[in-house]
Design a protein around this motif. Structure first.
Motif, PDB file in Angstrom:
ATOM      1  N   ALA A 198      15.596  -9.551  17.231  1.00 42.63           N
ATOM      2  CA  ALA A 198      16.869  -9.583  16.506  1.00 42.63           C
ATOM      3  C   ALA A 198      17.350 -11.018  16.309  1.00 42.63           C
ATOM      4  O   ALA A 198      17.865 -11.380  15.235  1.00 42.63           O
ATOM      5  N   VAL A 199      17.181 -11.846  17.321  1.00 45.37           N
ATOM      6  CA  VAL A 199      17.579 -13.255  17.224  1.00 45.37           C
ATOM      7  C   VAL A 199      16.745 -13.966  16.160  1.00 45.37           C
ATOM      8  O   VAL A 199      17.278 -14.692  15.308  1.00 45.37           O
ATOM      9  N   ALA A 200      15.431 -13.765  16.200  1.00 51.06           N
ATOM     10  CA  ALA A 200      14.555 -14.400  15.215  1.00 51.06           C
ATOM     11  C   ALA A 200      14.895 -13.936  13.804  1.00 51.06           C
ATOM     12  O   ALA A 200      14.951 -14.751  12.866  1.00 51.06           O
ATOM     13  N   GLU A 201      15.132 -12.650  13.644  1.00 45.34           N
ATOM     14  CA  GLU A 201      15.446 -12.128  12.312  1.00 45.34           C
ATOM     15  C   GLU A 201      16.780 -12.644  11.807  1.00 45.34           C
ATOM     16  O   GLU A 201      17.026 -12.662  10.589  1.00 45.34           O
ATOM     17  N   ALA A 202      17.643 -13.087  12.729  1.00 43.31           N
ATOM     18  CA  ALA A 202      18.910 -13.704  12.337  1.00 43.31           C
ATOM     19  C   ALA A 202      18.735 -15.172  11.988  1.00 43.31           C
ATOM     20  O   ALA A 202      19.704 -15.850  11.616  1.00 43.31           O
ATOM     21  N   GLY A 203      17.505 -15.673  12.128  1.00 45.24           N
ATOM     22  CA  GLY A 203      17.207 -17.046  11.752  1.00 45.24           C
ATOM     23  C   GLY A 203      17.422 -18.079  12.832  1.00 45.24           C
ATOM     24  O   GLY A 203      17.487 -19.283  12.547  1.00 45.24           O
ATOM     25  N   ALA A 204      17.518 -17.654  14.093  1.00 48.49           N
ATOM     26  CA  ALA A 204      17.735 -18.585  15.200  1.00 48.49           C
ATOM     27  C   ALA A 204      16.463 -18.762  16.024  1.00 48.49           C
ATOM     28  O   ALA A 204      15.661 -17.837  16.160  1.00 48.49           O
ATOM     29  N   HIS A 205      16.301 -19.950  16.568  1.00 51.23           N
ATOM     30  CA  HIS A 205      15.196 -20.216  17.479  1.00 51.23           C
ATOM     31  C   HIS A 205      15.451 -19.464  18.787  1.00 51.23           C
ATOM     32  O   HIS A 205      16.595 -19.276  19.195  1.00 51.23           O
ATOM     33  N   VAL A 206      14.353 -19.064  19.458  1.00 52.89           N
ATOM     34  CA  VAL A 206      14.466 -18.183  20.622  1.00 52.89           C
ATOM     35  C   VAL A 206      13.833 -18.818  21.862  1.00 52.89           C
ATOM     36  O   VAL A 206      12.675 -19.231  21.835  1.00 52.89           O
TER      37      VAL A 206
ATOM     38  N   ALA B  31      13.500 -29.353  26.807  1.00 48.66           N
ATOM     39  CA  ALA B  31      12.269 -29.277  26.009  1.00 48.66           C
ATOM     40  C   ALA B  31      12.464 -28.384  24.792  1.00 48.66           C
ATOM     41  O   ALA B  31      11.973 -28.684  23.697  1.00 48.66           O
ATOM     42  N   PHE B  32      13.184 -27.290  24.970  1.00 53.15           N
ATOM     43  CA  PHE B  32      13.474 -26.366  23.872  1.00 53.15           C
ATOM     44  C   PHE B  32      14.314 -27.048  22.795  1.00 53.15           C
ATOM     45  O   PHE B  32      13.991 -26.999  21.598  1.00 53.15           O
ATOM     46  N   ILE B  33      15.370 -27.719  23.207  1.00 56.28           N
ATOM     47  CA  ILE B  33      16.244 -28.405  22.258  1.00 56.28           C
ATOM     48  C   ILE B  33      15.508 -29.543  21.559  1.00 56.28           C
ATOM     49  O   ILE B  33      15.622 -29.735  20.336  1.00 56.28           O
ATOM     50  N   ASP B  34      14.722 -30.295  22.306  1.00 53.95           N
ATOM     51  CA  ASP B  34      13.949 -31.390  21.705  1.00 53.95           C
ATOM     52  C   ASP B  34      12.963 -30.868  20.667  1.00 53.95           C
ATOM     53  O   ASP B  34      12.752 -31.490  19.619  1.00 53.95           O
TER      54      ASP B  34
END
Length: 340
Positions: A84-92, A299-302
Motif C-alpha cells: 500500500a505504501v509503495a502504491e501510494a508512491g512512497a519509499h518503503v 542509510a535509507f534516507i541517504d
C-alpha cells in the motif's frame, strides 16, 4: 533543500527505540505522521515529535502523501502495508523479516519496482560497527577461506522487549506467523550470507517451543547450514537465554579464527595460526538494554536523497527469509532442505 516527509506505521518498541529517534536526529527528515491501531501510542509520538496521529494507514497515506515510510507492524501485516505504501508512491523501509512467505516478499518487490520506489529491509546486523569491521577483515583475505562457523542470537524473550509485555504480538500466531527463527534467526542468516559473500545451499534444523508457555510459536532454533562455497556452520536463535544475551559469531578460517561479540571489550579478536593475536574495539553490539544508532535509517534516507538503490534491498531480505523458511521445512520434514 526540502526535507523528506516521513511517516511511521506501527508505534511499538522498534519504532520507539530506533526508527522514530533516528528519523528525528536526521537533519534531512521531517516526521509528518505516526500510525498505530492504538491511537494513543500514535498521539504520544505526535505530541513529542510533532506530526499527526492516525489509526489507519490508508487514511494517513491519502492525507499526508509522505515521501518515505517505515513499516514496523507485526509480521503478518508487512506485505499488505508495504505494498500500500509503495502504491501510494512512497519509499518503503520494512522491518525484518521482510514478509511471512516468499510470495508476499515477491509481491512487495514487484510493487516497489512498478512504482519506481525503493524497498529496503531493516536487517541492522550488517550496519553494526563490529560487523562492518569484521567484514572488512574477511574481505581482506588475511584469514583465508572460511571453513566453518557458528553464529548465535538469543535473549530472554520478546515479553521483555515489546511495549505490550506478556501480551506481546510476538506470541500470537495470527500476527507473528513465526517465532524466534523469524525474529532473531533471520538476522543471523542475513549476517552470515553477507559476511561470507555467499549463499546458503542446504539447511537442516530443529525448531520448536521448549519453554515459553501460552504460545505454539517457536522459541528456539538450531540450524546447520552449508554454504554454496563449501563452508559449514551452525546458527542458533533463542528466546530462552535467561542469563546474558548473546549476539556472537565465530569464523574458523584457513589462517586463523575470528571471534566477534565474544568479549566484553574487544569486539573482534583474531587468533592467527602463527600464534599472533589481534584485538579490535568498536562500538558495543547493540542490545535491547543498550540501544545504539542502527545506521539503517540514515542509510535509507541517504539512498533516497542520492537516488541510489538501498544497501539492503527487498531481494536481499527475501534471500534471508528463504533460509528461515527452509529451517521450518527441515523441521517439518525431518530432512535436509536444499535451497534453490
Amino acid at each position: 533543500m526540502n526535507k523528506l516527509k516521513v511517516a511511521v506505521i506501527g508505534c511499538g518498541a522498534i519504532s520507539r527505540l530506533r526508527h522514530i529517534p533516528e528519523y528525528a536526529a536526521n537533519p534531512n527528515v521531517e516526521i509528518v505522521a505516526f500510525c498505530d491501531p492504538n491511537i494513543e501510542r500514535a498521539k504520544q509520538y505526535a505530541e513529542t515529535y510533532k506530526g499527526r496521529a492516525y489509526s489507519d494507514y490508508e487514511t494517513m497515506l491519502k492525507q499526508e502523501h509522505p515521501d518515505a515510510v517505515s513499516v514496523c507492524t507485526p509480521n503478518s501485516l508487512h506485505a499488505r502495508t508495504a505494498i500500500a505504501v509503495a502504491e501510494a508512491g512512497a519509499h518503503v523501509l520494512v522491518e525484518k523479516p521482510i514478509a511471512s512467505t516468499e510470495a508476499e516478499a515477491l509481491a512487495m518487490i514487484d510493487a516497489a519496482r512498478a512504482k519506481g520506489v525503493y524497498l529496503m529491509v531493516a536487517q541492522n546486523q550488517r550496519m553494526m560497527p563490529e560487523h562492518v569491521r569484521a567484514k572488512e577483515l574477511v574481505d581482506s583475505g588475511r584469514l583465508g577461506k572460511v571453513l566453518t562457523f557458528r553464529t548465535s542470537f538469543g535473549y530472554s524473550g520478546p515479553e521483555n522487549w515489546s511495549v505490550e509485555g506478556n501480551g506481546t504480538w510476538f506470541y500470537s500466531k495470527d500476527k507473528a506467523i513465526m517465532g524466534v527463527t523469524a525474529d532473531l534467526g533471520v538476522h543471523k542468516a542475513d549476517l552470515i550470507r553477507w559476511l561470507l559473500n555467499d549463499e546458503v545451499s542446504e539447511v537442516a534444523s530443529f525448531v520448536g517451543t521448549i519453554h515459553k508457555g501460552g504460545t505454539d510459536l517457536d522459541d528456539n532454533a538450531i540450524c546447520i547450514l552449508r554454504m554454496k562455497g563449501g563452508a559449514m556452520g551452525s546458527l542458533a536463535a533463542s528466546w530462552t537465554y535467561y542469563g546474558e544475551a548473546d549476539n556472537s559469531t565465530v569464523l574458523y578460517c584457513e589462517n586463523g579464527v575470528m571471534k566477534v561479540g565474544t568479549h566484553p571489550e574487544d569486539q573482534i579478536i583474531l587468533e592467527m595460526r602463527d600464534g599472533t593475536v589481534e584485538r579490535y574495539r568498536a562500538d558495543d553490539i547493540a542490545t535491547n538494554a543498550g540501544q545504539q544508532s542502527s545506521g539503517i535509517i540514515d542509510a535509507f534516507i541517504d539512498s533516497i536523497l542520492t537516488q541510489t538503490p538501498p544497501p539492503i534491498p527487498g531481494e536481499e531480505g527475501l534471500r534471508s527469509l528463504k533460509v528461515v523458511l527452509a529451517a521450518f521445512e527441515s523441521q517439518t520434514s525431518g530432512k535436509i532442505v536444499r535451497m534453490t
